[in-house]
Design a protein around this motif. Structure first.
Motif, mmCIF file in Angstrom:
data_model
loop_
_atom_site.group_PDB
_atom_site.id
_atom_site.type_symbol
_atom_site.label_atom_id
_atom_site.label_comp_id
_atom_site.label_asym_id
_atom_site.label_seq_id
_atom_site.Cartn_x
_atom_site.Cartn_y
_atom_site.Cartn_z
ATOM 1 N N LEU A 142 0.870 -1.218 0.119
ATOM 2 C CA LEU A 142 0.084 0.102 -0.144
ATOM 3 C C LEU A 142 0.722 1.297 -0.007
ATOM 4 O O LEU A 142 0.509 2.472 -0.843
ATOM 5 N N VAL A 168 0.849 4.078 -2.861
ATOM 6 C CA VAL A 168 0.636 5.628 -2.620
ATOM 7 C C VAL A 168 1.769 6.586 -2.914
ATOM 8 O O VAL A 168 1.836 7.730 -3.528
ATOM 9 N N GLY A 198 -9.109 -1.200 1.201
ATOM 10 C CA GLY A 198 -8.104 -0.592 0.478
ATOM 11 C C GLY A 198 -8.196 0.526 0.428
ATOM 12 O O GLY A 198 -7.445 1.432 0.548
ATOM 13 N N HIS A 199 -9.315 0.943 -0.033
ATOM 14 C CA HIS A 199 -9.989 2.612 -0.251
ATOM 15 C C HIS A 199 -9.835 3.268 1.030
ATOM 16 O O HIS A 199 -9.359 4.224 0.934
ATOM 17 N N ALA A 215 -6.030 3.870 1.626
ATOM 18 C CA ALA A 215 -5.302 4.795 0.705
ATOM 19 C C ALA A 215 -5.807 6.184 1.218
ATOM 20 O O ALA A 215 -5.048 7.223 1.265
ATOM 21 N N GLU A 261 -3.614 6.079 9.608
ATOM 22 C CA GLU A 261 -3.027 5.479 8.450
ATOM 23 C C GLU A 261 -2.142 4.152 8.728
ATOM 24 O O GLU A 261 -1.919 2.975 8.183
ATOM 25 N N ALA A 286 -3.567 0.593 7.449
ATOM 26 C CA ALA A 286 -2.740 -0.564 6.579
ATOM 27 C C ALA A 286 -2.247 -1.670 7.441
ATOM 28 O O ALA A 286 -2.155 -2.610 6.684
ATOM 29 N N CYS A 344 -6.086 -3.826 7.157
ATOM 30 C CA CYS A 344 -5.654 -4.334 5.869
ATOM 31 C C CYS A 344 -4.840 -5.424 5.797
ATOM 32 O O CYS A 344 -5.101 -6.660 5.416
ATOM 33 N N ALA A 368 -7.518 0.646 -3.288
ATOM 34 C CA ALA A 368 -6.645 1.700 -2.841
ATOM 35 C C ALA A 368 -6.194 2.374 -4.334
ATOM 36 O O ALA A 368 -6.176 3.768 -4.286
#
Length: 334
Positions: free
Chosen positions: A104, A108, A229-230, A233, A273, A277, A281, A299
């Motif tokens: 991830l 990004v 995942g969305h 991100a 975050e 992550a 996730c 993401a």
């Protein structure tokens, strides 16, 4: 919220039906066309269907929410949206042995969208900042709600991680600290109507697509990995931009109350975050190794649509035009 004016044949037929009592009907054909993120008719039709699962519209009966004919129409709209997304968002490969958190982070880091936040921090005028806030109101006034659909679909560590994030989004049970309420204060500080859905008429397709993406992922259990995942991100790209938004609003005279929404996200999302992550996730993929690709795709969709939104806004501003739907377009749609 009132139903907005139609933007094409899909919304014209859909809204005419929604104003009547629930009834069976044949789903209208969904035409293929250009990029789905620019299709005003498609995105508004899909937004209206999804909104019935949130707060709805004043003139639409609540029984429409689960009317089979409407769900069939929504399915056709979603198919067109998903096909369009597949064309513009490559599926990142899930590489064996690469931790989800690292994958991830690499996704990004590779994103090179336009620096809208830097422009807002240093150069935007008050009218442009108000436009930006108007765009964001379509999501921030329901902030966290689409991702909350994931909670009953998770178990164990990923569920606990998501609940921790969402508890902060909802202000820890204190209404004045809910992020949607903090955003209302930002809107009031800028002289904007802060009522739910007040600016829907002026919101263009790309902004609706960002909101629709979250609802698409949230309302379908098959998209659970993509929804997580969305959110990851979303959290991983939030802290630094929100610092810049606060700087820009301060430069334009915004007080502490108006800036609190952005300042709160600088702190909260720096923590979120890591939770999103690694714990959420990473924990989900540990439970479901075959679904790692779904997480990364969600993401990638979030990053791509955010980039397209920034490109839309910066392009319009570079031509001294509004990034919102302007008066002539609104009049033509009526």
């Amino acid at each position: 919220m009132q139903l907005p004016a139609p933007r094409g044949p899909l919304t014209a037929e859909l809204f005419e039906r929604l104003r009547r009592p629930p009834h069976a009907f044949e789903p209208p054909p969904v035409p293929a066309g250009g990029p789905v993120t620019e299709d005003e008719d498609l995105q508004l039709a899909l937004f209206a269907c999804y909104e019935l699962h949130y707060r709805g519209f004043d003139e639409v009966g609540q029984e429409w929410e689960w009317e089979p004919s409407l769900l069939a129409a929504r399915k056709a709209l979603e198919r067109r949206f998903e096909d369009g997304l597949a064309r513009i968002v490559p599926r990142p490969p899930a590489v064996a042995g690469v931790p989800t958190r690292r994958a991830l982070a690499e996704l990004v880091a590779a994103d090179e969208g336009p620096r809208l936040s830097a422009f807002l921090a240093r150069r935007a005028d008050l009218g442009q900042f108000r436009e930006f806030v108007t765009h964001r109101s379509i999501y921030h006034l329901k902030e966290a709600d689409p991702h909350t659909w994931a909670i009953p679909r998770l178990g164990g560590a990923p569920k606990a991680a998501l609940v921790e994030i969402q508890a902060d989004e909802y202000g820890g049970g204190r209404v004045e600290r809910m992020h949607s309420e903090l955003f209302r204060a930002t809107m009031r500080g800028l002289g904007l109507d802060d009522s739910y859905g007040a600016h829907l008429e002026r919101i263009p397709a790309i902004t609706l697509a960002i909101s629709n993406l979250m609802s698409l992922f949230g309302l379908h259990r098959r998209h659970l990995g993509a929804l997580l995942g969305h959110l990851a991100a979303f959290e991983m790209t939030s802290s630094a931009p929100n610092h810049r938004y606060s700087q820009g609003l301060r430069r334009l005279g915004g007080d502490d109350v108006a800036r609190r929404f952005y300042d709160e996200h600088v702190q909260a999302d720096a923590v979120h975050e890591q939770i999103a992550a690694h714990d959420m996730c990473g924990g989900f993929v540990a439970q479901h190794p075959s679904r790692a690709g779904e997480v990364l795709y969600g993401a990638a969709c979030a990053l791509t649509l955010d980039r397209l939104f920034a490109e839309h806004v910066m392009d319009r501003w570079s031509r001294a035009a509004s990034s919102l739907r302007e008066a002539d377009l609104l009049a033509a749609s009526r």
